[in-house]
Design a protein around this motif. Structure first.
Motif, PDB file in Angstrom:
ATOM      1  N   HIS A  16      -9.997  12.242  -3.838  1.00 39.44           N
ATOM      2  CA  HIS A  16     -10.687  13.282  -3.080  1.00 39.44           C
ATOM      3  C   HIS A  16     -12.119  12.806  -2.912  1.00 39.44           C
ATOM      4  CE1 HIS A  16     -12.901  17.346  -3.173  1.00 39.44           C
ATOM      5  NE2 HIS A  16     -12.491  17.116  -1.933  1.00 39.44           N
TER       6      HIS A  16
ATOM      7  N   TRP B 290      -8.201  15.675   5.942  1.00 40.95           N
ATOM      8  CA  TRP B 290      -9.653  15.761   6.048  1.00 40.95           C
ATOM      9  C   TRP B 290     -10.029  17.131   6.573  1.00 40.95           C
ATOM     10  CZ3 TRP B 290     -11.545  15.911  11.162  1.00 40.95           C
ATOM     11  CH2 TRP B 290     -10.665  15.509  12.141  1.00 40.95           C
TER      12      TRP B 290
ATOM     13  N   MET C  22     -12.178  14.486   2.282  1.00 44.04           N
ATOM     14  CA  MET C  22     -11.080  13.605   2.681  1.00 44.04           C
ATOM     15  C   MET C  22     -10.201  13.339   1.473  1.00 44.04           C
ATOM     16  SD  MET C  22     -12.858  10.680   4.979  1.00 44.04           S
ATOM     17  CE  MET C  22     -13.986  11.129   6.289  1.00 44.04           C
TER      18      MET C  22
ATOM     19  N   ASN D 234     -12.606  -0.471  -1.364  1.00 44.63           N
ATOM     20  CA  ASN D 234     -13.657   0.513  -1.151  1.00 44.63           C
ATOM     21  C   ASN D 234     -14.637   0.637  -2.318  1.00 44.63           C
ATOM     22  OD1 ASN D 234     -12.459   1.059   1.322  1.00 44.63           O
ATOM     23  ND2 ASN D 234     -11.268   2.738   0.494  1.00 44.63           N
TER      24      ASN D 234
ATOM     25  N   ALA E  99     -12.281   4.160  12.338  1.00 46.46           N
ATOM     26  CA  ALA E  99     -12.201   3.617  10.979  1.00 46.46           C
ATOM     27  C   ALA E  99     -11.068   2.613  10.781  1.00 46.46           C
ATOM     28  CB  ALA E  99     -12.098   4.749   9.966  1.00 46.46           C
TER      29      ALA E  99
ATOM     30  N   SER F 144      -7.365   1.884   3.915  1.00 44.01           N
ATOM     31  CA  SER F 144      -6.998   3.063   3.140  1.00 44.01           C
ATOM     32  C   SER F 144      -6.192   3.977   4.032  1.00 44.01           C
ATOM     33  CB  SER F 144      -8.235   3.814   2.648  1.00 44.01           C
ATOM     34  OG  SER F 144      -8.943   3.042   1.718  1.00 44.01           O
ATOM     35  N   ASN F 145      -5.285   4.698   3.443  1.00 42.10           N
ATOM     36  CA  ASN F 145      -4.521   5.703   4.177  1.00 42.10           C
ATOM     37  C   ASN F 145      -5.236   7.039   4.039  1.00 42.10           C
ATOM     38  OD1 ASN F 145      -2.275   3.977   4.901  1.00 42.10           O
ATOM     39  ND2 ASN F 145      -1.785   3.988   2.732  1.00 42.10           N
ATOM     40  N   LEU F 146      -5.481   7.680   5.150  1.00 40.57           N
ATOM     41  CA  LEU F 146      -6.141   8.980   5.171  1.00 40.57           C
ATOM     42  C   LEU F 146      -5.069  10.046   5.317  1.00 40.57           C
ATOM     43  CD1 LEU F 146      -8.778  10.629   5.294  1.00 40.57           C
ATOM     44  CD2 LEU F 146      -8.750  10.274   7.770  1.00 40.57           C
ATOM     45  N   TYR F 147      -4.945  10.939   4.335  1.00 36.94           N
ATOM     46  CA  TYR F 147      -3.892  11.948   4.324  1.00 36.94           C
ATOM     47  C   TYR F 147      -4.364  13.310   4.818  1.00 36.94           C
ATOM     48  CZ  TYR F 147      -1.169   8.560   1.796  1.00 36.94           C
ATOM     49  OH  TYR F 147      -0.492   7.422   1.451  1.00 36.94           O
TER      50      TYR F 147
ATOM     51  N   LEU G  52     -14.447   8.616  12.797  1.00 40.31           N
ATOM     52  CA  LEU G  52     -13.267   8.596  11.930  1.00 40.31           C
ATOM     53  C   LEU G  52     -12.095   7.901  12.631  1.00 40.31           C
ATOM     54  CD1 LEU G  52     -12.468   9.547   9.129  1.00 40.31           C
ATOM     55  CD2 LEU G  52     -11.720  11.698  10.146  1.00 40.31           C
TER      56      LEU G  52
ATOM     57  N   LEU H 103      -7.707  10.325   0.440  1.00 43.42           N
ATOM     58  CA  LEU H 103      -7.285   9.003   0.885  1.00 43.42           C
ATOM     59  C   LEU H 103      -6.698   8.198  -0.259  1.00 43.42           C
ATOM     60  CD1 LEU H 103      -9.724   6.939  -0.134  1.00 43.42           C
ATOM     61  CD2 LEU H 103     -10.885   7.983   1.785  1.00 43.42           C
ATOM     62  N   SER H 104      -6.045   7.113   0.131  1.00 40.19           N
ATOM     63  CA  SER H 104      -5.398   6.230  -0.832  1.00 40.19           C
ATOM     64  C   SER H 104      -5.617   4.787  -0.390  1.00 40.19           C
ATOM     65  CB  SER H 104      -3.899   6.547  -0.881  1.00 40.19           C
ATOM     66  OG  SER H 104      -3.236   5.667  -1.740  1.00 40.19           O
TER      67      SER H 104
END
Length: 77
Positions: free
Chosen positions: A15, A55, A64, A74, A43, A50-53, A40, A66-67
Motif C-alpha cells: 500500500h 488506486w 495505490m 522500486n 508508467a 510493478s503491477n498496479l491493482y 499514471l 501494487l506488487s
C-alpha cells in the motif's frame, strides 16, 4: 532518527500513499486529476516493473496497491 529501509519482495503487495505538504490539496480542479491519470497511464513505459491493482485519488492525497515483479524493485538507492 530515520527508519530502517524495508525490503521489497517480488510478488508482495504494498500500500503506497502520498499526501500534500501540510495536507494541502494536490488536486484542485478536474484537470489536475486528468494530468495525474495521464502520468499514471505512462508508467508502464518506465524501467521498473510493478503491477498496479488499485488506486484512489482524493483532493489531498492518493493511494495505490501494487506488487513489484522483481525482488528489490522500486527500492531507493
Amino acid at each position: 532518527m530515520p527508519r530502517t529501509a524495508r525490503s521489497i519482495a517480488a510478488g508482495g503487495f504494498y500500500h503506497v500513499l502520498n499526501r500534500g505538504d501540510g495536507r494541502h490539496k494536490l488536486f484542485v480542479k478536474d484537470a489536475d486529476y486528468d494530468a495525474f491519470c495521464h502520468i499514471l497511464a505512462d508508467a508502464p513505459s518506465c524501467d521498473t516493473r510493478s503491477n498496479l491493482y488499485a488506486w484512489c485519488l482524493l483532493p489531498d492525497h492518493w493511494h495505490m496497491v501494487l506488487s513489484p515483479e522483481r525482488e528489490g524493485e522500486n527500492e531507493k538507492e
